[in-house]
Design a protein around this motif. Structure first.
Motif, short mmCIF file in Angstrom:
data_model
loop_
_atom_site.label_atom_id
_atom_site.label_comp_id
_atom_site.label_asym_id
_atom_site.label_seq_id
_atom_site.Cartn_x
_atom_site.Cartn_y
_atom_site.Cartn_z
N GLU A 90 -16.21 -59.69 36.93
CA GLU A 90 -15.90 -58.39 38.11
C GLU A 90 -16.86 -57.57 38.31
OE1 GLU A 90 -12.00 -57.30 34.74
OE2 GLU A 90 -14.32 -56.94 33.93
N VAL A 91 -16.14 -57.14 40.20
CA VAL A 91 -17.18 -55.74 40.31
C VAL A 91 -16.32 -54.34 40.81
CG1 VAL A 91 -18.38 -55.42 42.36
CG2 VAL A 91 -18.45 -57.76 41.75
N PHE A 92 -16.35 -53.70 40.32
CA PHE A 92 -15.85 -52.72 40.95
C PHE A 92 -16.85 -51.56 41.70
CE2 PHE A 92 -14.22 -53.53 36.88
CZ PHE A 92 -12.84 -53.75 36.87
N ALA A 93 -15.76 -50.88 42.94
CA ALA A 93 -16.56 -49.87 43.75
C ALA A 93 -16.21 -48.76 42.45
CB ALA A 93 -15.73 -49.63 44.58
N ALA A 94 -17.60 -47.65 42.37
CA ALA A 94 -18.20 -47.00 41.93
C ALA A 94 -17.53 -45.49 42.54
CB ALA A 94 -19.74 -46.64 42.56
N GLN A 95 -17.22 -45.67 44.29
CA GLN A 95 -16.39 -44.52 44.85
C GLN A 95 -15.45 -45.25 45.13
OE1 GLN A 95 -16.29 -41.80 43.40
NE2 GLN A 95 -18.02 -41.79 42.44
N GLU A 96 -14.64 -44.34 45.74
CA GLU A 96 -13.57 -45.66 47.13
C GLU A 96 -14.51 -45.84 48.31
OE1 GLU A 96 -10.37 -46.31 47.30
OE2 GLU A 96 -10.07 -45.34 44.77
N GLU A 97 -15.19 -44.63 48.92
CA GLU A 97 -16.60 -44.96 49.86
C GLU A 97 -16.76 -46.01 49.45
OE1 GLU A 97 -18.02 -40.97 47.82
OE2 GLU A 97 -15.81 -42.00 47.72
N ASP A 98 -17.22 -46.58 48.92
CA ASP A 98 -18.13 -47.46 48.37
C ASP A 98 -17.46 -49.38 48.33
OD1 ASP A 98 -20.37 -46.36 47.55
OD2 ASP A 98 -19.45 -45.36 45.84
N GLY A 99 -15.93 -49.00 48.57
CA GLY A 99 -15.04 -49.89 48.73
C GLY A 99 -16.07 -50.83 49.90
N ALA A 100 -15.91 -50.79 50.71
CA ALA A 100 -16.78 -52.27 52.03
C ALA A 100 -17.91 -52.71 51.35
CB ALA A 100 -17.31 -50.94 53.11
N SER A 101 -19.28 -51.90 50.78
CA SER A 101 -20.09 -51.99 50.40
C SER A 101 -20.25 -53.15 48.77
CB SER A 101 -21.50 -51.06 49.97
OG SER A 101 -21.60 -50.57 50.74
N THR A 102 -18.36 -52.84 47.80
CA THR A 102 -18.55 -53.20 47.14
C THR A 102 -17.59 -54.90 47.71
OG1 THR A 102 -18.13 -51.42 45.66
CG2 THR A 102 -17.65 -53.36 45.10
N ALA A 103 -17.72 -54.97 48.19
CA ALA A 103 -16.56 -56.40 48.76
C ALA A 103 -18.20 -57.14 49.61
CB ALA A 103 -15.50 -55.97 49.74
N GLY A 104 -19.18 -56.21 49.81
CA GLY A 104 -19.96 -57.54 50.17
C GLY A 104 -20.97 -57.77 49.64
N PHE A 105 -21.28 -57.52 47.87
CA PHE A 105 -21.67 -57.56 47.02
C PHE A 105 -20.53 -58.73 46.37
CE2 PHE A 105 -22.79 -57.16 42.22
CZ PHE A 105 -24.05 -56.79 42.48
#
Length: 257
Positions: free
Chosen positions: A50-65
């Motif tokens: 599982e990979v979670f975004a730390a904040q809403e604005e981190d969604g794009a980076s989380t998708a990349g990761f």
């Protein structure tokens, strides 16, 4: 698209008839020795991560990761099946093929499926995970995803274990629920280190391992993505890092949005 649509049904038939490409059991290393050593050689293939975004604005980076983990989990030439709930695709935007190429990913290796609701997302994920011709399945429900409870995660884990296909569950900035996942990560954007002549630096992340089946947890790992090696690495420690937070977010959106 509904699960009963002709195109999705055709994909299911293709998965069922194809021969396995390789044995996906074992581990896949992230490429960064510090993390790989801590993980005992890497993350387990054929499991749910599982990979979670730390904040809403981190969604794009989380998708990349999450995509980068899927790339690491696959053998050369294997396909990544990316399942997105339609609401997420409408609100967060569609995947940008040139952006995938900038990360070193071959867009031709990635199959995309949009599902109408959470239930269809989970059904599609379970179907894809049962096919050993897929290298990894990236699952992206939208919002809090209340159906994705402990029982649902166990079903996904069982399907992954039986086929050897790795499942990467991509979540937003939500409270992590009980889960059978082997590992759980939290990701935020980090500033890139400029290259020579002020060329854009490598994609960078701050990563916390919230939970691992072995009992390991760790926080504050800073990683860069090397598109040439298709691997993570630790950035140089001698470089000062102090860009504004707004610049960090804008850089992540340019790369992964």
């Amino acid at each position: 698209m509904p699960e009963s649509s002709p195109s999705f049904a055709a994909l299911k038939r293709q998965f069922a008839m194809s021969e396995p490409c390789s044995d996906a059991r074992g581990r896949f290393a992230l490429g960064c020795p510090t993390i790989d050593t801590a993980l005992g050689g890497g993350l387990a293939r054929g499991r749910l991560h599982e990979v979670f975004a730390a904040q809403e604005e981190d969604g794009a980076s989380t998708a990349g990761f999450a995509l980068m983990l899927a790339l690491r989990a696959c053998d050369a030439g294997e396909t990544i099946f990316w399942i997105r709930q339609e609401a997420g695709a409408r609100i967060a935007g569609r995947i940008h093929a040139p952006g995938l190429a900038e990360l070193g990913a071959d867009p031709r290796r990635i199959l995309f499926a949009d599902t109408p609701d959470e239930a269809a997302t989970l059904r599609a994920a379970a179907d894809a995970l049962r096919s050993p011709v897929i290298g990894a399945v990236l699952i992206a429900p939208w919002g809090k995803a209340p159906m994705l409870d402990l029982t649902a995660s166990r079903r996904l884990t069982l399907a992954a274990e039986q086929s050897g296909v790795t499942a990467i569950l991509l979540r937003g900035a939500v409270e992590p629920p009980p889960s059978a996942a082997t590992s759980r990560w939290r990701v935020s954007a980090a500033p890139s280190i400029p290259l020579e002549a002020d060329a854009p630096g490598h994609p960078a992340f701050m990563v916390d391992l919230l939970r691992h089946r072995s009992g390991l947890s760790a926080s504050g790992w800073r990683l860069e993505w090397d598109r040439d090696r298709l691997a993570f690495r630790a950035p140089p420690l001698s470089v000062a890092l102090a860009p504004l937070a707004a610049e960090r977010r804008a850089d992540a959106e340019r790369r992964f949005g």
